[in-house]
Design a protein around this motif. Structure first.
Motif: not given
Length: 417
Positions: A71-72, A83-84, A142-143, A157-158
């Motif tokens: 996110r972001g 990140i989730e 996490f931030e 991230p992927r």
């Protein structure tokens, strides 16, 4: 006087024979390996599953999953985002222990860790998540902060998929075994009804297909105009798609709109429509008749080929001696056809015993037509009991193995071996 025979020393293979033997085994090795992979391994797997308490949903091992999302936007130093990880245990009845999540981030990305189960060493994230209960679902956030060492560029991230592993008690590989699957198969009178339908369908279907094929071969074993066209016409049931001919039979014998019932009613043969594929025992008789009609061309081809190989001089000599056509058939044709008839009986019996699609398309196994193969489908997929379905398959294998042993023993006795 006793005659003595000198004992011969055992012969030893020479270098050339040993070389030929090695060459033969090397040529046979691919075939043996292929047979092992295609036949033996699936057979062993069926035996293994038949003694395991496994359902259809248990075929996929219980493993944890992690879906990663950012996110972001993080494109340069100083950017922040979240990140989730969506963590799940897809199994509803099996727990997963010692679950561990690992991931790798580009240099310069720092995680603000507020979860004691996780730590970051350099670019690597390592989370010891403990145990996941059946149906476990969690969101781990996490931030993410881009420090001055971040090289820039849009962070995806992927690009490096997170890895999540755990230990579970998989029903197909654990040491728990049961005979409940076989107890379910042999429970009550249901098994004997299924076995009766299977034997009736197999025996009469096999014998009927061979007998009709024999008569068809006798009819076409002579020269006449249009012989080739008639032979091709006789092959129509065998070469037609089974789903097409099955649908045609169901339509023709429908109790309300079928042509067969309409014709019988018009001829005053019956007083009311007959449900050919929905009543006992008519349904079992009809699927057996369908089996005979559909597969007699195979017997016809084999028998006709063997008949044409018989020397015609024998028939001419028998006719000159005054033998009738029936005497010629039983005294000359049958002895020459016994070999091919026995092979046809063996093959047709095994194939008919294993037949599933014809009965399933015609009746779905209803009205007393539920055979062992249909029972495999119903146990394994209709009620999702893979173990019970495999147990029925083992029973089928045992029945066919017993039949093959008895058949070859009887055949050897007939041949005087």
């Amino acid at each position: 006087m006793t005659e003595r025979v000198a004992a011969r020393p055992p012969s030893t293979a020479g270098p050339l024979q040993r070389q030929e033997a090695r060459l033969a085994w090397s040529l046979l090795a691919p075939t043996i390996l292929t047979v092992s992979l295609v036949i033996i391994l699936p057979l062993l797997a069926i035996f293994w599953i038949s003694v395991k308490p496994v359902k259809l949903a248990d075929l996929r091992p219980p493993t944890p999953t992690a879906y990663e999302r950012l996110r972001g936007d993080i494109a340069s130093a100083g950017d922040r985002g979240t990140i989730e990880y969506r963590l799940r245990n897809r199994s509803r009845d099996q727990a997963i222990t010692d679950v561990r999540l690992t991931d790798t981030f580009p240099p310069g990305l720092r995680l603000v860790l507020e979860d004691d189960r996780c730590r970051q060493e350099g670019t690597d994230l390592d989370c010891r998540l403990g145990d996941f209960s059946p149906g476990y679902n969690e969101r781990l956030r996490f931030e993410v902060v881009a420090d001055g060492d971040y090289a820039g560029g849009v962070f995806e991230p992927r690009a490096s998929e997170a890895t999540i592993v755990g230990e579970s008690d998989y029903v197909l590989t654990n040491a728990r075994f049961t005979l409940a699957n076989f107890a379910r198969v042999f429970d009550g009178n249901e098994f004997w009804a299924v076995l009766y339908a299977t034997l009736f369908y197999t025996i009469f279907g096999t014998i009927g297909a061979i007998v009709v094929g024999l008569f068809a071969a006798l009819i076409l074993n002579r020269d006449f105009r249009g012989q080739g066209a008639f032979r091709g016409l006789f092959l129509f049931p065998y070469v037609s798609p089974v789903i097409a001919v099955a649908f045609t039979w169901v339509t023709l014998f429908d109790p309300f709109s079928g042509s067969a019932n309409a014709l019988l009613l018009r001829m005053d043969v019956i007083g009311e429509p007959i449900n050919f594929f929905g009543e006992r025992p008519m349904a079992l008789i009809m699927v057996t008749v369908f089996e005979i009609w559909r597969y007699f061309p195979l017997s016809f081809l084999f028998i006709l080929a063997r008949m044409q190989a018989i020397d015609s001089d024998m028939y001419e000599a028998a006719e000159m001696d005054g033998a009738s056509p029936f005497q010629q058939f039983f005294a000359l044709s049958i002895p020459h056809l016994m070999g091919i008839l026995s092979i046809l009986f063996l093959l047709r019996f095994i194939w008919t015993f294993n037949k599933f699609d014809d009965i399933f398309l015609l009746t779905g196994g209803n009205a007393g037509t539920r055979t062992l193969t249909v029972n495999v489908y119903e146990q394994a997929f209709a009620i999702s009991n893979i173990g019970a379905g495999a147990a029925v398959a083992v029973v089928i294998f045992g029945c066919l193995l017993l039949f093959s042993v008895l058949f070859f023993r009887f055949l050897n006795q007939e041949e005087g071996l």
